[in-house]
Design an enzyme around this catalytic site. Structure first.
Site, PDB file in Angstrom:
ATOM      1  N   LYS A   1     -71.175  82.787  -3.720  1.00 12.41           N
ATOM      2  CA  LYS A   1     -70.273  84.089  -3.678  1.00 12.41           C
ATOM      3  C   LYS A   1     -68.870  83.588  -3.403  1.00 12.41           C
ATOM      4  O   LYS A   1     -67.899  84.253  -3.680  1.00 12.41           O
ATOM      5  CB  LYS A   1     -70.525  85.079  -2.465  1.00 12.41           C
ATOM      6  CG  LYS A   1     -72.091  85.761  -2.846  1.00 12.41           C
ATOM      7  CD  LYS A   1     -71.975  86.512  -4.241  1.00 12.41           C
ATOM      8  CE  LYS A   1     -73.242  87.247  -4.620  1.00 12.41           C
ATOM      9  NZ  LYS A   1     -72.907  88.036  -5.734  1.00 12.41           N
TER      10      LYS A   1
ATOM     11  N   ILE B   1     -77.454  98.508  -5.729  1.00  9.72           N
ATOM     12  CA  ILE B   1     -76.177  98.713  -5.757  1.00  9.72           C
ATOM     13  C   ILE B   1     -75.840  98.784  -7.308  1.00  9.72           C
ATOM     14  O   ILE B   1     -75.118  99.786  -7.583  1.00  9.72           O
ATOM     15  CB  ILE B   1     -75.483  97.413  -5.552  1.00  9.72           C
ATOM     16  CG1 ILE B   1     -75.562  97.373  -3.869  1.00  9.72           C
ATOM     17  CG2 ILE B   1     -74.008  97.534  -5.538  1.00  9.72           C
ATOM     18  CD1 ILE B   1     -74.905  96.153  -2.904  1.00  9.72           C
TER      19      ILE B   1
ATOM     20  N   TYR C   1     -76.467  80.589  -1.033  1.00  7.65           N
ATOM     21  CA  TYR C   1     -75.982  81.980  -1.417  1.00  7.65           C
ATOM     22  C   TYR C   1     -74.566  82.354  -1.109  1.00  7.65           C
ATOM     23  O   TYR C   1     -73.811  82.675  -2.081  1.00  7.65           O
ATOM     24  CB  TYR C   1     -76.752  83.095  -0.762  1.00  7.65           C
ATOM     25  CG  TYR C   1     -76.464  84.558  -1.417  1.00  7.65           C
ATOM     26  CD1 TYR C   1     -76.827  84.975  -2.626  1.00  7.65           C
ATOM     27  CD2 TYR C   1     -75.718  85.271  -0.450  1.00  7.65           C
ATOM     28  CE1 TYR C   1     -76.486  86.449  -2.930  1.00  7.65           C
ATOM     29  CE2 TYR C   1     -75.298  86.574  -0.840  1.00  7.65           C
ATOM     30  CZ  TYR C   1     -75.710  87.057  -2.035  1.00  7.65           C
ATOM     31  OH  TYR C   1     -75.410  88.248  -2.569  1.00  7.65           O
TER      32      TYR C   1
END
Length: 288
Positions: free
Chosen positions: A158, A17, A154
């Protein structure tokens, strides 16, 4: 050319990305600092941008360290005279497991490179962004909203980034600085392939089945949303979480199986990322 004459830092810009964001921004007219670890192919990405007629330089260093974060911002200002955009795309995804088996070193690693790096880069960039009334766009995730089993830590990192950017949006608006998050779902990078990332075959299959569009997204599809949020077209958008997830956060069950095969094909795009299947899906050796 919606980013004409803007100066942007893209962290984690060497692959996936991040590479797509850097190339997209350059095509939109931005001058780009492609930032990554010393072993990342950031020089290749900067060179590819230059060969297409764009403007880019590379910065290598661990931006979870305050000195390196400051040096990255200083390089952008020294080279291009200002800073308009900070893209906090850098992040790591080292493993998956039930929490009782999750390695503490993997958790510490994610805290450093998913959270501390965003904090350090944002803190270093804000004085320059005040001068330009610039903006920050950080990488969130579907996992940061809904949580994902065997991916719990994870998602927690975020979730921090979501709240962090929303808090920044409120406090920095008085300086003309906008702050937003792009929250990808399953994207076609190293992280979502069992051969190159931490997911096993069952996770990989279930992830696609749970996506209403019936496929992974492409890095370019995510980069397109970053370009909009970083541009003046999004001048009234701040504190937003933009989900680029194929609908996975609102889906229930294997809805992707209902999509006909002809609609599951990924769009070809224009950016031609060279390092699509590179990325930090393992703990870097120097931090073991």
């Amino acid at each position: 050319m919606r980013l004409q004459d803007k100066v942007a830092i893209v962290t984690g810009g060497g692959a996936g990305i991040g590479e797509a964001i850097a190339k997209k921004f350059a095509r939109e007219g931005a001058k780009v600092v492609v930032c990554g670890f010393p072993e990342d192919p950031v020089a290749d990405v900067a060179r590819a941008i230059q060969e297409e007629g764009g403007t880019a330089i590379e910065f290598t260093g661990d931006i979870s360290l305050e000195a390196n974060a400051k040096s990255c911002v200083e390089l952008a200002v020294k080279q291009y005279g200002k800073l308009d955009i900070l893209i906090n795309n850098a992040g790591v995804f080292p493993t998956t497991s039930m929490l009782q088996d999750y390695p503490t070193e993997a958790f510490d690693y994610m805290l450093r490179h998913n959270i501390t790096s965003t904090f350090m880069m944002s803190r270093a960039a804000l004085p320059e962004l005040h001068k330009t009334q610039g903006n920050i766009v950080s990488a969130g995730s579907e996992a940061g909203l809904i949580g994902i089993a065997e991916n719990t830590p994870y998602g927690g990192t975020k979730g921090f980034n979501h709240a962090f950017m929303r808090g920044l949006a409120v406090e920095q608006a008085q300086f003309g600085v906008r702050c937003n998050c792009v929250c990808p779902g399953p994207i076609d990078t190293a992280w979502t392939h069992k051969e190159t990332g931490p997911m096993d075959s069952e996770m990989e299959k279930t992830m696609v089945q749970a996506t209403p569009l019936g496929r992974r997204g492409t890095p370019e599809e995510v980069a397109n949303v970053y370009a909009f949020l970083a541009s003046d077209e999004a001048s009234f958008v701040t504190g937003a979480l933009y989900f680029v997830d194929g609908g996975i956060t609102v889906a229930k069950g294997p809805v992707g199986d209902k999509v006909p095969a002809k609609l599951k094909k990924e769009p070809e795009g224009e950016l031609n990322p060279e390092h699509k299947l590179d990325g930090h899906a393992q703990i870097r050796e120097e931090h073991q």
